[in-house]
Structure formats: structure tokens, C-alpha cells
Motif scaffolding. Structure first.
Motif, PDB file in Angstrom:
ATOM      1  N   LEU A 635       0.825  -1.202   0.000  1.00  0.00           N
ATOM      2  CA  LEU A 635       0.000   0.000   0.000  1.00  0.00           C
ATOM      3  C   LEU A 635       0.864   1.260   0.000  1.00  0.00           C
ATOM      4  CD1 LEU A 635      -2.716   1.428   0.195  1.00  0.00           C
ATOM      5  CD2 LEU A 635      -2.628   1.123   2.676  1.00  0.00           C
ATOM      6  N   THR A 636       1.912   1.266   0.818  1.00  0.00           N
ATOM      7  CA  THR A 636       2.779   2.449   0.887  1.00  0.00           C
ATOM      8  C   THR A 636       3.493   2.682  -0.443  1.00  0.00           C
ATOM      9  OG1 THR A 636       3.098   2.114   3.253  1.00  0.00           O
ATOM     10  CG2 THR A 636       4.704   3.495   2.128  1.00  0.00           C
ATOM     11  N   LEU A 637       4.020   1.622  -1.030  1.00  0.00           N
ATOM     12  CA  LEU A 637       4.682   1.759  -2.326  1.00  0.00           C
ATOM     13  C   LEU A 637       3.697   2.228  -3.390  1.00  0.00           C
ATOM     14  CD1 LEU A 637       6.843  -1.478  -2.112  1.00  0.00           C
ATOM     15  CD2 LEU A 637       7.761   0.844  -2.343  1.00  0.00           C
ATOM     16  N   GLN A 638       2.470   1.755  -3.293  1.00  0.00           N
ATOM     17  CA  GLN A 638       1.433   2.197  -4.218  1.00  0.00           C
ATOM     18  C   GLN A 638       1.188   3.691  -4.075  1.00  0.00           C
ATOM     19  OE1 GLN A 638      -3.118   1.452  -3.936  1.00  0.00           O
ATOM     20  NE2 GLN A 638      -2.270  -0.397  -4.841  1.00  0.00           N
ATOM     21  N   GLN A 639       1.118   4.179  -2.826  1.00  0.00           N
ATOM     22  CA  GLN A 639       0.910   5.600  -2.588  1.00  0.00           C
ATOM     23  C   GLN A 639       2.095   6.423  -3.079  1.00  0.00           C
ATOM     24  OE1 GLN A 639      -1.790   6.952  -1.521  1.00  0.00           O
ATOM     25  NE2 GLN A 639      -2.915   5.510  -0.276  1.00  0.00           N
ATOM     26  N   MET A 640       3.277   5.823  -3.100  1.00  0.00           N
ATOM     27  CA  MET A 640       4.464   6.523  -3.572  1.00  0.00           C
ATOM     28  C   MET A 640       4.600   6.473  -5.096  1.00  0.00           C
ATOM     29  SD  MET A 640       7.087   5.083  -0.646  1.00  0.00           S
ATOM     30  CE  MET A 640       8.507   6.127  -1.026  1.00  0.00           C
ATOM     31  N   GLY A 641       3.669   5.781  -5.754  1.00  0.00           N
ATOM     32  CA  GLY A 641       3.725   5.687  -7.209  1.00  0.00           C
ATOM     33  C   GLY A 641       4.636   4.597  -7.723  1.00  0.00           C
ATOM     34  N   ARG A 642       5.178   3.789  -6.842  1.00  0.00           N
ATOM     35  CA  ARG A 642       6.084   2.703  -7.245  1.00  0.00           C
ATOM     36  C   ARG A 642       5.238   1.437  -7.442  1.00  0.00           C
ATOM     37  NH1 ARG A 642      10.595   4.003  -2.670  1.00  0.00           N
ATOM     38  NH2 ARG A 642      11.379   1.905  -3.186  1.00  0.00           N
ATOM     39  N   LEU A 643       4.428   1.446  -8.524  1.00  0.00           N
ATOM     40  CA  LEU A 643       3.368   0.457  -8.681  1.00  0.00           C
ATOM     41  C   LEU A 643       3.903  -0.951  -8.918  1.00  0.00           C
ATOM     42  CD1 LEU A 643       0.776   2.509 -10.761  1.00  0.00           C
ATOM     43  CD2 LEU A 643       0.786   2.062  -8.315  1.00  0.00           C
ATOM     44  N   ASP A 644       4.988  -1.080  -9.694  1.00  0.00           N
ATOM     45  CA  ASP A 644       5.527  -2.425  -9.930  1.00  0.00           C
ATOM     46  C   ASP A 644       6.038  -3.039  -8.622  1.00  0.00           C
ATOM     47  OD1 ASP A 644       4.964  -2.352 -12.638  1.00  0.00           O
ATOM     48  OD2 ASP A 644       6.884  -1.427 -13.150  1.00  0.00           O
ATOM     49  N   GLU A 645       6.729  -2.233  -7.797  1.00  0.00           N
ATOM     50  CA  GLU A 645       7.202  -2.728  -6.496  1.00  0.00           C
ATOM     51  C   GLU A 645       6.025  -3.038  -5.580  1.00  0.00           C
ATOM     52  OE1 GLU A 645      10.740  -0.541  -4.774  1.00  0.00           O
ATOM     53  OE2 GLU A 645      10.228   0.783  -6.444  1.00  0.00           O
ATOM     54  N   ALA A 646       4.986  -2.205  -5.659  1.00  0.00           N
ATOM     55  CA  ALA A 646       3.792  -2.429  -4.828  1.00  0.00           C
ATOM     56  C   ALA A 646       3.126  -3.736  -5.201  1.00  0.00           C
ATOM     57  CB  ALA A 646       2.824  -1.271  -4.994  1.00  0.00           C
ATOM     58  N   ALA A 647       2.996  -4.000  -6.508  1.00  0.00           N
ATOM     59  CA  ALA A 647       2.387  -5.258  -6.940  1.00  0.00           C
ATOM     60  C   ALA A 647       3.196  -6.450  -6.454  1.00  0.00           C
ATOM     61  CB  ALA A 647       2.270  -5.271  -8.464  1.00  0.00           C
ATOM     62  N   ALA A 648       4.515  -6.338  -6.507  1.00  0.00           N
ATOM     63  CA  ALA A 648       5.367  -7.438  -6.027  1.00  0.00           C
ATOM     64  C   ALA A 648       5.169  -7.664  -4.529  1.00  0.00           C
ATOM     65  CB  ALA A 648       6.825  -7.127  -6.332  1.00  0.00           C
TER      66      ALA A 648
END
Length: 928
Positions: A635-648
């Protein structure tokens, strides 16, 4: 320019220690001290003599080239700039450098700091890289009793500087002496020191120079520990993970034996320094009044150096033993951690046997009398002292016998439970075919009848069964036995017994998990005073209370600062009393969650990483914790715009859940749905939808389970929202209507209900059901407005979506007003829906023929998107390109640019939208 070292580099560590020792004594004694150096240090004598001669020489004398410059006034002046700071006045000096009061001069913030200016010659190697790495580690030590580390760097002239919180106060020993504090008050201050050191140890940072001068007490009576990790910052060369470190310069009087010998430093090195401080705090005298040469063995016990008889009696016994154990010359014989030292002090306060002292039956009986003064006085008041001793021994033997009997009874009960799975017994199923839940159900009801005459054993077994049901994810059964446990424990042990209080704190967690936050708060409030009255303020129980109290206020944004303070205190106390426990990991998680909710994504990510490292380092990994941690990081990575890392990260959370309970279990649904949703947000549509069949089958199989409504609702909402987002509104409607209905049935999370309504309205609009879409979107916005301030991100998102519906319905004036309000309410926020609102305002202006306004709004929308924080979808940028292209088409001079943007938008839509969606065939309609 850096000054050369005043001695050969291989002698620097020993030289620095000896120089500090010499500078602490009067000049007249230094020559004799030099002559008496031990053989091991004779090689240092000429270098020490040269520096000491320079220190004694008049200012006009030229310094020798190899001597360090130690006078602050000779090196620096008030008004001088050091990096971004302006020096105001010197605060002190030492062999390592000088300290100045300074202020930030570049306008970044207005505050005064304590600016440490180490001598440049102390720094060797890759200085700048090391400073950048270590300042991040030290800046992470956020604790109410540690002076905040603010900054570190090198000035243009190569002067290293360290900026710390400016603390006004007195050394802890001076504070205690001047106010004539009692022993209990001094121990309370020392508790704060222990909390600070344990907090840093849990982050793999040792202090290395603990002494009274580095522990100040401010006017509010709060301890502030200074210079944490400064020696590490100046000399560290490790990988940032290991706490063990080779010896570093320290104040000789407060150095542990291994520091003085140049040995390895560990956490118990700080334990030794804490023991010296505790000795001085209790006795009023330094353990080594004359300096380092005296410190060749253990110091005298605190009670032996005080004159006052009453104080001597108080210190003699347990407190002497605690100090003695902390000051053992061999590290392995000291307390193994700061938490162990704190625990022994807590046992002393509670009148319980301490670990540092072998206890006799007489002493044990005496402690029992201290803890139970009134019953003991009534029962033993007329007994002779010899009889009291005999009774004490007999009582101890009886207690040991009772404990053995209860342990045997618990073992036999558990054996009888699992005999139900033995296929050799008549009537039993084949091996492995009887579920554990069924075995417990069969036998747990026997507790009240089989152990009716032994209330304490009955209480223990009820608590054990409640815990087993909880681990089996059977909350209703767990709560039934937990309630019975609490009733009996309160009745037989009293309302302030540790078992009772622990059960009540555990109840807070259960009520919070059920979403009843008002009830959670009402249960938490009276526990505060009861924990304090029970003398458990420095226990793991208090840490759990702080944690759960912070959770109970999760729906009160205005309590954010208090929640941050509670969680910080909880984490620090867990680090002292139960490092690495589930509560400790949870405290880190909730701290990170709080940062994330406030938009502080970097500290949130760091918090989750710390929690994850802590959880994975345990011998028995808790898979539920790991799943939560990976999900929160996603969720935090998603909020930071790091979507590929967030999905992982979401993928790892789902893998943990599926490995633990299986893909069909409700616990696995939401992390896999989040994985699907984040892949889709990142534009990986095919990979996202490949996850749907198995997930859909799992949730349809559990359709009738009322206990999974919230998980079912969230999972369906994620899937439906993504279907609608790529243009499949009609397919999304069943998913979202079901999600809204489930949220209405549970009413646990009203914010989730509002969110699902907004997504349903969006799907209705994309499905062409415009009338119902407008009603649902207006309802969602009204609910958001009633619950949250206008400037909250969720309100802005709901308003922007309703405005787009108004625009599609031909109500351009009303749409324009809503778009403009989104922009005004969000002020300078860089949220995705602000960019969408700016694009909407451009569309309204374009329809009204205001080309210049349309150009300005569409350009601003793309500029906002380039710095967006929080939620985002790659499809949004394609929409912004289409809006900008439509505006640029109106100006002949920019039509070529418009064509390029249309091409980019179309290519993006082909990657992210469903075939046949409006974005492919009717780009002029500008849907999202």
C-alpha cells in the motif's frame, strides 16, 4: 584543510583514551601521570607530552604541526557559517571536538540546534559517503528520551558537523542531588534512560559513551539522552547492520573494561556504562572518583560508600546486587541486555526476587510479606521469627508442589484432547481425519466440571483454550472462553491481577478488530489507572495498552499527535520488555501506518521495513505478521507511485497467506485482490486478470458465510472497480452492487461503504445507466461531506467523480463549479484527483469557448500529474493527454502537438482498456 594525526594512526584509539584521561586532571599532576604510564602505553608518552605542552603553552606560541587544535575559540567564531548553520555561542569542548549553539541560516527551518564540530583529523576514509549513510540511521532514532539527530555533513571547508536537538537541562546526577530525590524517584528517571538505550539497541545502534553529562533532565523532569551513536558516526565502517564493533574512543571514567583494552563492543558495553551511572545516581558518588587508573576491578558497592544509615539500608541487598551484576568485568557475566537490567529493577520495585541475586527461602518469604503487607501482618503478627521462617519454607515447598501438580494436570488434559485423534481407540477416525477444532470442541467443555475444585488451574486452562481457538482463527469460540477466563480470574485473583489486566488489554484488540472503536475507547480508559496502580507501568502490559489505545482512536484524525506519541512509547517499551514479540512488530507496523495515513511515505516505508526485518529474524516466524507487513508495504509503495514494487509486495503477501491457509481461505482473498488491483493500476492488465478465476471461485464458495462479509466486500470492490476503470461497466456492476450490500450489512467500516458507493456510481456511468449513476455519486459525495473535512483526499476524489458525471450529463456550469471547488479545497496538494479536476475545468472552459483558460488548466493538470502523490492509475495520464490534445487542436499552431498526444493516449488505452471500450472508438468523449 584536515590536520594530521598527533600520533601514528595505529596508536590513535589508545592515544585518544589516554589524552581524555590527562585532560580530566589538573595540570600539576600530568607530568607524574606520564611517568607512571604502564609499559603497554609507554610508546604513547612522547606524543601525549607534545600535545599537553601545547595545551599549557601561551596562545602566542606556534602549535606543533602534529598537535590537534582543541580550543573552540581558536577554530571558530560566533557568526561563522558552517554548512547551512550560523554559530551563536560555544557550549563546550572536549578531546573529540567542540559544541556550539547554532541556528539554521538558509531558511529551511527556524530553530536553534546543538552543533557538534568534530576535529577534522578524527575522520578518515570515505567521509562523505559514511556521513550520508550514518546520519540516516541516527535520524531514525525517534524516541521521547533521545535528543533528536537532525543533520550531518561537511562544510565547504571540509569541517564535519552534526546538528542535534538543543536540550536545556542538568546532568541526571546533578538534577537528582540538587532536588534530593528519593531512591524511587531516581529509579524512575533511570527507567527513562533504559527505555532510550533499549530503543536504540533494537535498531542496532549502540551509544558507546553513556555518562551523566550525556543524560540531561529538562525542566519538565524528562530525560534526554545525548550523543547517541556519535562515536559510530565518526569512526564506523561496518555495513550498517552489526551492533558489535571494535573499540572506539570513550570517556575513560565511564568506559567498560573491553573499551579500555581495545576489545569488541556489544550491547553489554552500554550495560556496563549504565551500571556506573546507576551507581553514581544511587550513591551520589562516582564509582571511580580518581579516573581510569583506579578502574582495574569492580567498584565498591553503592551502599558501602554512603554515610546516611537509612540510604545504606535501602541500597544494601537487591540494589547493590543489580549494580554489581551490571559492572562485572567480564561481559558474559553482566546482564545480557538493557531489557534484562530494566526487568530486574522492575522486580525490585514489585518486591519480587531479582535475577542478580541468589535468593534464600528467608529472603523469599520476606519479599512475600512486603508484597502482601496487610495479610502478612494479620497472619504472622504474633508468630515468632523462627516460626515465620519455617512457615515461609513450608509455603515455598507447597507452592512448588502445587505448580508441579498443575503442570501435570494441564499435560494430562492436552493428552486427553489429542487422544481423540488416535485411530487405535474404538470409534475414532483414521489418523489425521479429525480436525483440531473438533477435538477442542469435544473436550473444552470438561474444564469447568473436571477442575471445579481448583479455580486457578481452571483459569489457566480456559486461557489456554481461548488462545488455541484464536490461533485456529475461530474468533467466536475464542471470545467465549476468553470471557469465561476473565470472569473467573477477576473473581478469584482480583481485578488488578496481571492475568486479569492482560485479558482486558487483549479484549481491546478483539473489539478493535471487530470495528467497534467507541466501545474500544470506553474499555481502554479505565485500564490506564489500573495498570498504574498495579505497578506495571514499565511492563509489556503497558506497552500493549499504549498500542491498543492508539488503535482505538484510529477514527479520530485530530488525535494524530497523541496516537504518534502512544505508538512511539509502545514501541520503545516493547523494545525494552519484549523485543521481537508480536506486540513489538505490531507497534512498528502501526507507527508506519500512521505515517502513511499522514502522507509521510518515506518514514512509513522505513517503519514497515524495520518491522519486516524484526519479524523475519525470529526463530519462529509469524506468517500472519509477515502477510500484513508485505501488504502494508504494498500500500505504501502504491501511494508513492512505485506500482511495480507495490504489486510485487502484494504478491508476496498473497503467497504467504496461501502458503499458510490456502488460496480458498478468506485470509488469502484480500492480498490477492490487492495484487490483482495493483498490477492493473500499473497497466499490467493481462497479468492482473489471470489471477481472477481462482479468486472468484474461492469467494463464491464462501458466499453464505456472515463472518467474512468485510473481506468479501473489499475483494469484490477491488475487482469491480478495476473492471469499471478499463471500460467494462456492465461487468463491474454485479461485483460492486454486492460489495455495497455487504458493507451495508456489516456497517463496521462506514468509510469503506462510502468508497464502494463512489465506485458503484462510476460503474453505472460507464454502463450507460446515467440516472442511477448520478443519484449514487451524489449520495456518495454527501456521505463524504458529512464525515470528513472538505480538503480530505477522499472528499476531493468523490467530488471530482460527481463533477465528471455532471459534465457528461450536460450540466457544464454545475460541473465547472465542482471542479473549481476540488482545486480550491485541495489547495496545493498534488493528488491524482486534483489533476483530474484541473483537466475537468479545462474541458468546461473549452466547451464555453475560453481557450486560454482551457490551455492553462490542461497544462496545470499535466504538471500536477508529474508530481502526484498517493493513489494513481496509469490510465489517468492517458486521459490527461486526451484532454490536453483536445485543447491544443483548437489552435492551428499546436495541432501537430495535439496529434502526437492523441497517438500516445490511444496507445496507452490499447494497453490498459478492455477491447470495445469508449476510449478506443470515441476519444472525443474523453471518458476515464
Amino acid at each position: 584543510m584536515n590536520m594530521p594525526l598527533p600520533c601514528p594512526p595505529e596508536h590513535w584509539s589508545a592515544f585518544s583514551l589516554r589524552l581524555d584521561e590527562a585532560m580530566a586532571m589538573p595540570e600539576a599532576e600530568r607530568e607524574a601521570w606520564l611517568a607512571a604510564l604502564p609499559a603497554s602505553d609507554v610508546v604513547l608518552a612522547p606524543y601525549l607530552a607534545a600535545v599537553l605542552r601545547h595545551l599549557s603553552a601561551p596562545e602566542t606560541g606556534a602549535p606543533p604541526l602534529h598537535a590537534p587544535r582543541l580550543s573552540p575559540t581558536a577554530e571558530h567564531r560566533p557568526g561563522e557559517a558552517v554548512g547551512p548553520y550560523e554559530l551563536l555561542a560555544p557550549l563546550g569542548e572536549g578531546g573529540m571536538g567542540t559544541v556550539w549553539r547554532a541556528r539554521r541560516a538558509d531558511g529551511a527551518y527556524a530553530r536553534e540546534v546543538a552543533l557538534k564540530l568534530p576535529h577534522a583529523h578524527l575522520l578518515v576514509g570515505s567521509v562523505r559517503e559514511r556521513f550520508e549513510r550514518e546520519r540516516d540511521i541516527l535520524a531514525s532514532l525517534v524516541h521521547p528520551h533521545i535528543a533528536t539527530f537532525l543533520d550531518a555533513g561537511l562544510s565547504e571547508r571540509g569541517q564535519p558537523y552534526l546538528a542535534l536537538e538543543l536540550v536545556s537541562g542538568q546532568p541526571i546526577t546533578t538534577h537528582a542531588q540538587q532536588r534530593a530525590l528519593s531512591v524511587a524517584q531516581r529509579l524512575a528517571l533511570f527507567d527513562q534512560v533504559l527505555a532510550a538505550v533499549a530503543h536504540a539497541h533494537s535498531r542496532l545502534v549502540a551509544h558507546r559513551d553513556i555518562k551523566p553529562a550525556n543524560v540531561l533532565v529538562n525542566t519538565q523532569g524528562q530525560v534526554k539522552l545525548l550523543d547517541f551513536g556519535i562515536a559510530k558516526l565518526l569512526h564506523g565502517q561496518d555495513d550498517g547492520l552489526a551492533l558489535t564493533r571494535e573499540s572506539l574512543p570513550a570517556t575513560p571514567r565511564y568506559a567498560a573494561p573491553e573499551q579500555r583494552k581495545g576489545g569488541v563492543i556489544t550491547v553489554v558495553t552500554d550495560v556496563y556504562a549504565l551500571g556506573l551511572m546507576l551507581h553514581e545516581l544511587l550513591s551520589g558518588q562516582a564509582a571511580w572518583p580518581q579516573g581510569w587508573r583506579e578502574a582495574q576491578s569492580q567498584p565498591p558497592l553503592p551502599s558501602s560508600v554512603v554515610a546516611e544509615a537509612a540510604l545504606r539500608r535501602t541500597l544494601k541487598g537487591d540494589l547493590d546486587a543489580i549494580v554489581h551484576k551490571a559492572l562485572q568485568p567480564e561481559p558474559a557475566q553482566r546482564y545480557a541486555s538493557v531489557a534484562a537490567l530494566a526487568e530486574d529493577l522492575q522486580r525490585y520495585r514489585l518486591g519480587r526476587p531479582i535475577a542478580a541475586r541468589r535468593i534464600t527461602p528467608w529472603v523469599r518469604a520476606g519479599k512475600f510479606v512486603q508484597r502482601h503487607r496487610l495479610p502478612a501482618a494479620l497472619g504472622l503478627g504474633l508468630a515468632a521469627s523462627l516460626l515465620a521462617g519455617v512457615v515461609g519454607v513450608a509455603w515455598q515447598a507447597h507452592q512448588a508442589s502445587e505448580q508441579a501438580r498443575r503442570a501435570e494436570a494441564v499435560k494430562n488434559f492436552l493428552i486427553s484432547v489429542f487422544e481423540g485423534a488416535d485411530p487405535r481407540l474404538a470409534g475414532n477416525r483414521a489418523r489425521g481425519m479429525t480436525p483440531v477444532r473438533e477435538l477442542l470442541d469435544r473436550h473444552a467443555s470438561r474444564i469447568d466440571t473436571d477442575f471445579a475444585t481448583d479455580p486457578q488451574l481452571r483459569i489457566e486452562l480456559l486461557g489456554l483454550v481461548a488462545a488455541l481457538y484464536r490461533e485456529l482463527d475461530e474468533p467466536a469460540a475464542a471470545q467465549r472462553f476468553a470471557d469465561r477466563f476473565l470472569t473467573l480470574a477477576t473473581e478469584h485473583l482480583g481485578p488488578q491481577h496481571a492475568w486479569v489486566l492482560s485479558a482486558r488489554v487483549e479484549r481491546l484488540a478483539q473489539v478493535y478488530s471487530q470495528g467497534d472503536l467507541p466501545d474500544c475507547r470506553s474499555l481502554a480508559a479505565p485500564l490506564d489507572a489500573e495498570i498504574r496502580q498495579a505497578g506495571l507501568d514499565a511492563s509489556e502490559l503497558r506497552a500493549a495498552w499504549w498500542l491498543n489505545t492508539a488503535l482505538c482512536h484510529a477514527d479520530a484524525p485530530e488525535r494524530g499527535p497523541e496516537r504518534l506519541r502512544w505508538l512511539t512509547q509502545s514501541e520503545a517499551l516493547f523494545a525494552r520488555t519484549a523485543p521481537g514479540s508480536r506486540g513489538h512488530v505490531t507497534a512498528w507496523v502501526e507507527l508506519a501506518n500512521l505515517h502513511s495515513a499522514a502522507g509521510r511515505f518515506e518514514p512509513a516505508l522505513q517503519g514497515f521495513q524495520r518491522a519486516l526485518a524484526l519479524a523475519e529474524s525470529q526463530p519462529r516466524r509469524n506468517e500472519v505478521e509477515l502477510q500484513t507487513l508485505h501488504g502494508n508495504m504494498g500500500l505504501t509503495l502504491q501511494q508513492m507511485g512505485r506500482l511495480d514494487e507495490a504489486a510485487a509486495a502484494y504478491g508476496r503477501a498473497a503467497e504467504v497467506a496461501e502458503r499458510t491457509v490456502g488460496a480458498a481461505h478468506p485470509t488469502s482473498w484480500e492480498p490477492r485482490a490487492n495484487h490483482l488491483r495493483t498490477l492493473h493500476l500499473a497497466g499490467q492488465r493481462e497479468a492482473a486478470w489471470a489471477l481472477l478465476p481462482e479468486l472468484q471461485a474461492a469467494i463464491e464458495a464462501a458466499e453464505q458465510r456472515p463472518d467474512v462479509r468485510v473481506l468479501m466486500a473489499n475483494t469484490r470492490e477491488h475487482i469491480g472497480e478495476r473492471m469499471a476503470a478499463e471500460g467494462r461497466g456492465a461487468q463491474a456492476l454485479p461485483w460492486l452492487r454486492s460489495a455495497v450490500a455487504l458493507h451495508e450489512q456489516s456497517s463496521t467500516y462506514p468509510f469503506a461503504h462510502r468508497r464502494a458507493l463512489r465506485h458503484l456510481g462510476d460503474a453505472l456511468a460507464r454502463a450507460g445507466e446515467e440516472s442511477e449513476a448520478g443519484r449514487v455519486l451524489a449520495d456518495a459525495l454527501a456521505r463524504y461531506e458529512a464525515a470528513d473535512p472538505a480538503g480530505r483526499q477522499a472528499v476531493v476524489a468523490a467530488r471530482e467523480r460527481y463533477a465528471r458525471w455532471l459534465l457528461a450529463a450536460g450540466q457544464s456550469a454545475q460541473a465547472g463549479a465542482q471542479f473549481e471547488r476540488c482545486i480550491a479545497d485541495a489547495e496545493s496538494k498534488t493528488w491524482a484527483h486534483v489533476a483530474l479536476a484541473q483537466a475537468g475545468a479545462a474541458r468546461v472552459a473549452l466547451m464555453a469557448g475560453r481557450l486560454l483558460d482551457a490551455q492553462a488548466h490542461s497544462a496545470q493538470a499535466l504538471a500536477t500529474w508529474s508530481t502526484v502523490t498517493g493513489f494513481r492509475d496509469v490510465r489517468m495520464q492517458a486521459y490527461l493527454w486526451r484532454v490536453r490534445a483536445a485543447v491544443l487542436e483548437r489552435d492551428p499552431s499546436t495541432r501537430q502537438e495535439a496529434g502526437a498526444l492523441w497517438a500516445k493516449a490511444l496507445a496507452a488505452a490499447q494497453r490498459t482498456d478492455a477491447p470495445g471500450a469508449a476510449t478506443l472508438t470515441q476519444p472525443q468523449t474523453l471518458p476515464l
